[in-house]
Scaffold this motif. Structure first.
Motif, short mmCIF file in Angstrom:
data_model
loop_
_atom_site.label_atom_id
_atom_site.label_comp_id
_atom_site.label_asym_id
_atom_site.label_seq_id
_atom_site.Cartn_x
_atom_site.Cartn_y
_atom_site.Cartn_z
N ALA A 303 0.82 -1.21 0.00
CA ALA A 303 0.00 0.00 0.00
C ALA A 303 0.86 1.27 0.00
O ALA A 303 0.51 2.27 -0.65
N ARG A 306 2.23 1.69 -3.42
CA ARG A 306 1.14 2.14 -4.29
C ARG A 306 0.88 3.64 -4.11
O ARG A 306 0.54 4.34 -5.07
N ALA A 307 1.07 4.14 -2.89
CA ALA A 307 0.86 5.57 -2.63
C ALA A 307 1.80 6.43 -3.47
O ALA A 307 1.43 7.53 -3.90
N VAL A 310 0.21 6.55 -6.83
CA VAL A 310 -0.94 7.45 -6.78
C VAL A 310 -0.46 8.89 -6.83
O VAL A 310 -1.05 9.74 -7.54
N GLN A 322 -3.33 8.51 0.88
CA GLN A 322 -3.11 7.07 0.98
C GLN A 322 -2.14 6.74 2.12
O GLN A 322 -2.33 5.77 2.84
#
Length: 381
Positions: A303, A306-307, A310, A322
């Motif tokens: 995660a 992934r931030a 993003v 995020q």
């Protein structure tokens, strides 16, 4: 070398001569004696033996035997590759997978599984493994002995547990280079063996991931050893042959329509490697792959990565939203937040986050890099 109570320069030729008289190769004997001298410098300041010459001969002899065993193991591996049959099932392949599976048994801790794999399958000496992990040889010997004792009591009469093997090989690869043995190279070699012994597409996914990351190794640090972020790396230093191989292996794995987390990670690495410059990176597609990876293997680490994607696709404020939902003690959380705050124009908060990330860094190179980032923002650089 007289502070040890004995002149090692006098003993060295005596010990070397003793090994050669016993039939040792001169070059190998020289290496063994040098390793024995290092052990003397480590141990004698505390307890000097009554007979230094005999002690050195005994230790050098043990080092020589370890080196010979390692060389023999590597020769056997090389011969096995030369005589390897055409692709297809073979008893030898089954033995390779069985041995890897046993060394990576779930009953072992990750540290013990790594050590046993490198010793039993990799053919490395206990001293080499200890140096790679920056622990005393005696400590590593105890770790390997305990690991052997643990798996000896487990029923394991068939090849399996490929997932456990992949996790251990991934950990070995991530240790990288810390001594005379490049563990990244060793992990790639063992993963190639596993790929030849099984038809699991996730094995090929891990192999592709390793190749695509290892292709950037020469650009990751400056000549002085400082870390170079991916966006700032000289891509002319990347190994294009390794990248091409990694892409081929990944495409073959993806074509089998059995997607797994290592294939998804490799796809992300391939997109980074395919970009001619940081500005040309296909971030929307990388974000799609992170969405897939989060579905396959949900974790705070995924995660957090992934931030970053993003932040590149939807802007730094979206990336920060995020990050806010992730655990405070998550490694690299502050570093990612600092980067996003800087992108959003908040240099003061970015500097504070970089400084806090540096305090929590687990290695010197990372700490120095983060400290430089904080200093750069403080000075207006």
């Amino acid at each position: 070398m007289t502070d040890l109570g004995v002149d090692l320069r006098v003993l060295t030729p005596q010990v070397l001569g003793a090994l050669v008289r016993r039939g040792a190769d001169f070059a190998a004997a020289e290496d063994a004696v040098q390793e024995a001298l290092i052990e003397a410098l480590r141990h004698w300041p505390e307890t000097r033996p009554d007979n230094p010459r005999a002690w050195l001969i005994r230790v050098a002899g043990r080092k020589l035997v370890d080196a010979q065993r390692s060389a023999y193991a590597r020769e056997r591996r090389e011969l096995r590759v030369q005589l390897e049959p055409e692709p297809g099932p073979s008893e030898q392949d089954d033995d390779t997978l069985l041995l890897l599976s046993r060394c990576c048994h779930p009953a072992l801790t990750p540290a013990s599984a790594i050590a046993l794999t490198l010793r039993a399958v990799g053919g490395l000496t206990t001293a080499q493994i200890a140096e790679a992990f920056l622990v005393p040889e005696a400590t590593m010997a105890q770790r390997i002995t305990r690991a052997k004792r643990t798996v000896s009591g487990e029923r394991f009469d068939r090849a399996g547990e490929v997932g456990a093997v992949l996790r251990v090989l991934y950990l070995v690869f991530n240790e990288g280079f810390t001594g005379t043995v490049d563990l990244a190279d060793e992990a790639i070699r063992l993963t190639r063996q596993l790929s030849a012994a099984t038809d699991d597409p996730e094995v090929d996914g891990l192999l592709a991931l390793m190749l695509l990351h290892h292709a950037r190794r020469r650009a990751r640090r400056t000549p002085s050893g400082a870390l170079v972020p991916l966006a700032e790396q000289d891509r002319a230093l990347w190994d294009t042959a390794l990248i091409a191989e990694g892409v081929r292996v990944l495409q073959a794995a993806l074509a089998r329509d059995a997607l797994g987390e290592y294939q998804a990670q490799a796809a992300i690495a391939a997109l980074h490697d395919d970009a001619a410059s940081a500005a040309e990176t296909d971030w929307p597609q990388i974000l799609e792959w992170y969405d897939e990876l989060l579905r396959l293997a949900p974790s705070p680490v995924v995660a957090l990565n992934r931030a970053v994607a993003v932040g590149e696709v939807d802007g730094p404020l979206a990336g920060l939203r995020q990050v806010e939902g992730l655990p405070e003690d998550l490694p690299r959380r502050d570093a990612v937040a600092a980067w996003l705050h800087e992108r959003a124009g908040d240099r003061e908060e970015a500097a504070r986050r970089y400084a806090r990330a540096a305090e929590r860094a687990t290695n010197t190179a990372e700490r120095d890099h983060l400290t430089r980032q904080a200093s750069r923002l403080h000075t207006g650089g």
